[in-house]
Scaffold this motif. Sequence first.
Motif, mmCIF file in Angstrom:
data_model
loop_
_atom_site.group_PDB
_atom_site.id
_atom_site.type_symbol
_atom_site.label_atom_id
_atom_site.label_comp_id
_atom_site.label_asym_id
_atom_site.label_seq_id
_atom_site.Cartn_x
_atom_site.Cartn_y
_atom_site.Cartn_z
ATOM 1 N N ILE A 271 0.848 -1.209 0.000
ATOM 2 C CA ILE A 271 0.000 0.000 0.000
ATOM 3 C C ILE A 271 0.880 1.254 0.000
ATOM 4 N N LEU A 272 1.938 1.228 0.833
ATOM 5 C CA LEU A 272 2.836 2.389 0.903
ATOM 6 C C LEU A 272 3.502 2.640 -0.451
ATOM 7 N N ALA A 273 3.884 1.537 -1.126
ATOM 8 C CA ALA A 273 4.586 1.684 -2.402
ATOM 9 C C ALA A 273 3.663 2.274 -3.459
ATOM 10 N N TYR B 227 -21.571 24.823 -4.902
ATOM 11 C CA TYR B 227 -20.903 23.713 -4.213
ATOM 12 C C TYR B 227 -20.423 22.716 -5.262
ATOM 13 N N GLN B 228 -19.197 22.278 -5.138
ATOM 14 C CA GLN B 228 -18.662 21.295 -6.092
ATOM 15 C C GLN B 228 -18.196 20.053 -5.325
ATOM 16 N N GLU B 229 -18.932 18.962 -5.553
ATOM 17 C CA GLU B 229 -18.539 17.725 -4.855
ATOM 18 C C GLU B 229 -17.227 17.201 -5.443
ATOM 19 N N HIS B 230 -16.398 16.555 -4.600
ATOM 20 C CA HIS B 230 -15.131 16.035 -5.111
ATOM 21 C C HIS B 230 -15.382 14.972 -6.165
ATOM 22 N N GLY B 231 -14.668 15.087 -7.274
ATOM 23 C CA GLY B 231 -14.797 14.085 -8.336
ATOM 24 C C GLY B 231 -13.932 12.872 -8.020
ATOM 25 N N PHE B 232 -13.912 11.901 -8.945
ATOM 26 C CA PHE B 232 -13.175 10.653 -8.730
ATOM 27 C C PHE B 232 -11.679 10.919 -8.483
ATOM 28 N N THR B 233 -11.077 11.799 -9.300
ATOM 29 C CA THR B 233 -9.635 12.052 -9.205
ATOM 30 C C THR B 233 -9.274 12.624 -7.848
ATOM 31 N N LYS B 234 -10.102 13.571 -7.408
ATOM 32 C CA LYS B 234 -9.814 14.210 -6.122
ATOM 33 C C LYS B 234 -9.982 13.196 -4.979
ATOM 34 N N ARG B 235 -11.057 12.366 -5.098
ATOM 35 C CA ARG B 235 -11.294 11.369 -4.026
ATOM 36 C C ARG B 235 -10.154 10.353 -4.000
ATOM 37 N N LEU B 236 -9.701 9.987 -5.198
ATOM 38 C CA LEU B 236 -8.578 9.033 -5.278
ATOM 39 C C LEU B 236 -7.355 9.639 -4.583
ATOM 40 N N TYR B 237 -7.106 10.916 -4.899
ATOM 41 C CA TYR B 237 -5.956 11.585 -4.288
ATOM 42 C C TYR B 237 -6.096 11.589 -2.769
ATOM 43 N N GLU B 238 -7.288 12.005 -2.288
ATOM 44 C CA GLU B 238 -7.510 12.106 -0.836
ATOM 45 C C GLU B 238 -7.289 10.749 -0.174
ATOM 46 N N TYR C 75 -3.617 9.664 -0.325
ATOM 47 C CA TYR C 75 -2.841 10.508 0.593
ATOM 48 C C TYR C 75 -3.044 10.015 2.027
ATOM 49 N N GLU C 76 -4.304 9.725 2.318
ATOM 50 C CA GLU C 76 -4.658 9.231 3.652
ATOM 51 C C GLU C 76 -3.932 7.891 3.930
ATOM 52 N N LEU C 77 -3.957 7.007 2.918
ATOM 53 C CA LEU C 77 -3.303 5.706 3.102
ATOM 54 C C LEU C 77 -1.797 5.862 3.289
ATOM 55 N N HIS C 78 -1.219 6.834 2.605
ATOM 56 C CA HIS C 78 0.236 6.980 2.684
ATOM 57 C C HIS C 78 0.679 7.654 3.985
ATOM 58 N N THR C 79 -0.174 8.557 4.498
ATOM 59 C CA THR C 79 0.261 9.333 5.672
ATOM 60 C C THR C 79 -0.455 8.929 6.947
ATOM 61 N N GLY C 80 -1.561 8.218 6.827
ATOM 62 C CA GLY C 80 -2.340 7.850 8.020
ATOM 63 C C GLY C 80 -2.890 9.084 8.715
ATOM 64 N N HIS D 203 -5.631 10.767 9.083
ATOM 65 C CA HIS D 203 -6.835 10.868 9.901
ATOM 66 C C HIS D 203 -7.055 9.688 10.832
ATOM 67 N N SER D 204 -6.200 8.681 10.792
ATOM 68 C CA SER D 204 -6.460 7.499 11.615
ATOM 69 C C SER D 204 -5.222 7.095 12.422
ATOM 70 N N PRO D 205 -5.314 7.233 13.764
ATOM 71 C CA PRO D 205 -4.146 6.865 14.580
ATOM 72 C C PRO D 205 -3.782 5.390 14.415
ATOM 73 N N ILE D 206 -4.805 4.515 14.228
ATOM 74 C CA ILE D 206 -4.490 3.084 14.145
ATOM 75 C C ILE D 206 -3.685 2.802 12.878
ATOM 76 N N TRP D 207 -4.153 3.401 11.769
ATOM 77 C CA TRP D 207 -3.432 3.190 10.506
ATOM 78 C C TRP D 207 -2.026 3.796 10.587
ATOM 79 N N THR D 208 -1.923 4.979 11.256
ATOM 80 C CA THR D 208 -0.595 5.597 11.414
ATOM 81 C C THR D 208 0.332 4.641 12.148
ATOM 82 N N PHE D 209 -0.235 3.942 13.136
ATOM 83 C CA PHE D 209 0.546 2.998 13.920
ATOM 84 C C PHE D 209 1.079 1.874 13.012
ATOM 85 N N PHE D 210 0.199 1.368 12.132
ATOM 86 C CA PHE D 210 0.627 0.324 11.183
ATOM 87 C C PHE D 210 1.736 0.855 10.260
#
Length: 737
Positions: free
Chosen positions: A178-180, A266-277, A280-285, A287-294
């Motif tokens: 996942i990190l890679a 109002y502009q809802e996030h499209g697929f590209t933006k959601r993918l990025y978010e 980014y979340e998976l790489h940095t953890g 919003h989630s302390p548990i994932w950050t721990f992993f």
Amino acid sequence: MLQRTHVVLSLVLGALLMVSAATGLVLSTGTLYEHFQVAPSAGQNVAEVVERIAGQVQGIERIERAPSGELRVIFSNATESDTVIADPVTGLVMGPYQPSVFLSWVRNLHRELLLGEPGRWLSGMAALALLILVVTGCWLLARRLGGWRQLLRPIPDRGGLLYWHLVLSRWTLPVLAILAVSGLYLAAISVGMVDDGQDVAPVYPAAGYSAPAAEIGSLPALRNLDLQDLRELEFPFDPLQANFYTLRTASGDGFVDASTGQWISYQEHGFTKRLYENLYELHTGAHSPIWTFFLAGASLCLLLLSGFGLLSWWHRKRMARVLSDNAPADQAQVILLVGSQGGTTWRYARQLHQQLSSNGLAVHCANMNQLQPHYPGAKQLLVLTSTYGDGQAPESASAFLGRLSLSKLGPELQVAVVGFGNSQFEHFCGYAQEVEHQLQQRGLRPLLPLHCIDRNALSELNQWARALGEKLRVDLHFTEQTPPETGQQLELLSRELFGEDSESPAAILRFGVKPLRRSYGLFLVRNPASRYAPGDLLSIRPGSDLAPRLYSIASSDEDGVLEVCVRKHPAGLCSPMLHGLQVGDCIEGVIQPHPEFRPSAGRHPVILVGAGTGLAPLIGFVRKNTHQRPLYLYWGGRNAQSDFLYQAQLNEYLADGRLTQLGLAFSQAAQPMYVQDRLQQDAGELVLLLKQGAQVLVCGSREMAEGVRLALKPMLQQLGLSIEQLRLQGRYREDVY
Ligand SMILES: Cc1cc2nc3c(=O)[nH]c(=O)nc-3n(C[C@H](O)[C@H](O)[C@H](O)COP(=O)(O)OP(=O)(O)OC[C@H]3O[C@@H](n4cnc5c(N)ncnc54)[C@H](O)[C@@H]3O)c2cc1C
Ligand SMILES: Cc1cc2nc3c(=O)[nH]c(=O)nc-3n(C[C@H](O)[C@H](O)[C@H](O)COP(=O)(O)O)c2cc1C
């Protein structure tokens, strides 16, 4: 090919990967620290909290919510402009925002190696290398464990760096993958190769929003927004000109009318933006302390894996350096492959290599696992291999047969195999025999017949050397090699004698082990061989030029004593010497790890079968069974009165649950019985246990083991199984002598 890709990539990009792993570890630890610093803000709405902040700070320009939940308030008024942080639960201003200079530097190092644009490309390469390493590593792991379906089975503990490399990589490969992938994506965004979806903006409000602003706490768009979904709230730059807020949330961005509190656009996030978010979340953890721990754990493991990998590579290089004049594989006339676990076989291989090379032959010497698909210039293949376990391959030959089946070797090569083994074991040189058979099957022509050497007997080895010398027209001769490991000092602490009146009594001997210290330059290091567990073997030489005898160890180093159980052979050499020892006497012995003979990990039942001194490793397994895994012990002795080894301990283990059931058989009782007869009596129950996946461990004499196999055969037939199948599944193991 896969292995080479794995090694070459690790070496070329090893430093880069280690920097990424180390900085990743620091960053995720920093994120974790931030998570624990900030109280979670469940159920708060944005309007309430912002109203409280606005009551304390004049001239707010922007409020940002950091991934950890921290609120950063950027303001500018007549007297100052600064950033403060506010408590997300109470809205109270807590003080100035002081980002860590160190963490910013580490982040920069992680993302672009402090080099700007070229550094971002390099970081991308590190992520790509990690991805390739994960894929090749997964493949190699599956191959080593016997297939993709075996990926979760216990890894045989052969000690050493490779074992820890395998254990660590198995548990971290998914997170590393996942990190890679996420790292590669983020790097591609940072160099502009991929779009992050940021440019899809909401429609900017047309002129005309200049009605007086309402209380911020009353605005519906802000009241309906959970604080956890806030990303950023920008205040109107000039309240008289453009009276609206810019609001960025987790799901979309827009503008909010400052007087009515309604969304203007109002502009809802499209697929590209959601993918990025998400990536980014998976790489940095973030919003989630548990994932950050992993992530922190995976970064640490990546560092260790790189370290282990580099160390084993250096170790292999060092081994190769010891062989001066080692010809490259594609230019050699003679290929010399070595299968060794303890290193003894390698010592003879080096002598052979040196003598052949000094006679002008181009010889390539390598571990059997390094078998190449093809040797263009070679005429002879010499294989020197030891045997372990139940006739199994030694560590450096574990992948040989698999590689052989994929190779292109054929009749162009003449082959000679030498087995190094110990005739005390049932499968004497069993692996060498298997190798010889497979090589013949592939059509390689015999140079010499298979030659088996018992306990490194020099005369037998030189017989083979003479025969080989005649074929190759060189003079070959092996000389005795002093083993590199000196033994442990063992001091007899206690002895218990059983069957004293018989000709062949048994004794439980407990020794104190004095850890030998080896010096490496200025350092004194504890000899790792002084670690042992039940089932390992103690090797003792009854005389300096005599072959060693092996004894199963019943205790572990944690017990503080080394315990063996020895049957006296009246006309033997070693066992009478051991029986003659007095408390306080010292002898030398070498501890040999034997991880193949141990209950495998898990909760499946274990059936232990032994006779006489064969009880030694089995009692050790029972003693360690503090988790009360179902253990069934069947043991056969001669006489219940005089020969009942470990009687008191066995009763104690039955009472405290470490032993589930004990089946006894005595050959000199009123109704004589052998342990295999006892097994037959319990056939019904044993079939049930085998059906539940029980593992069987047998220790003692060869005749007894033969009887046990015969007794188990019909039980296994009921389940459509055979001893061989059980053996292949790692569920049937023997240690017989
Ligand atoms: C994996 C493994 C684990 C083992 N674990 C244990 C254990 O836990 N406990 C244990 O007691 N043993 C164990 N052994 C057996 C042990 O290693 C020795 O083989 C045993 O102690 C006999 O050694 P010895 O030197 O006393 O006898 P040796 O000198 O090796 O003689 C072996 C036998 O041959 C006979 N013999 C010797 N010379 C002659 C001759 N010239 N002519 C005819 N017969 C002869 C002797 O009477 C004796 O019975 C184990 C062996 C192996 C392979
Ligand atoms: C745990 C253990 C298991 C062994 N199993 C066998 C075996 O099944 N058959 C055999 O012939 N030799 C067996 N041996 C003996 C080794 O093959 C022999 O000592 C050899 O010289 C070791 O060489 P190496 O140090 O190069 O690995 C075993 C040795 C040990 C320590």
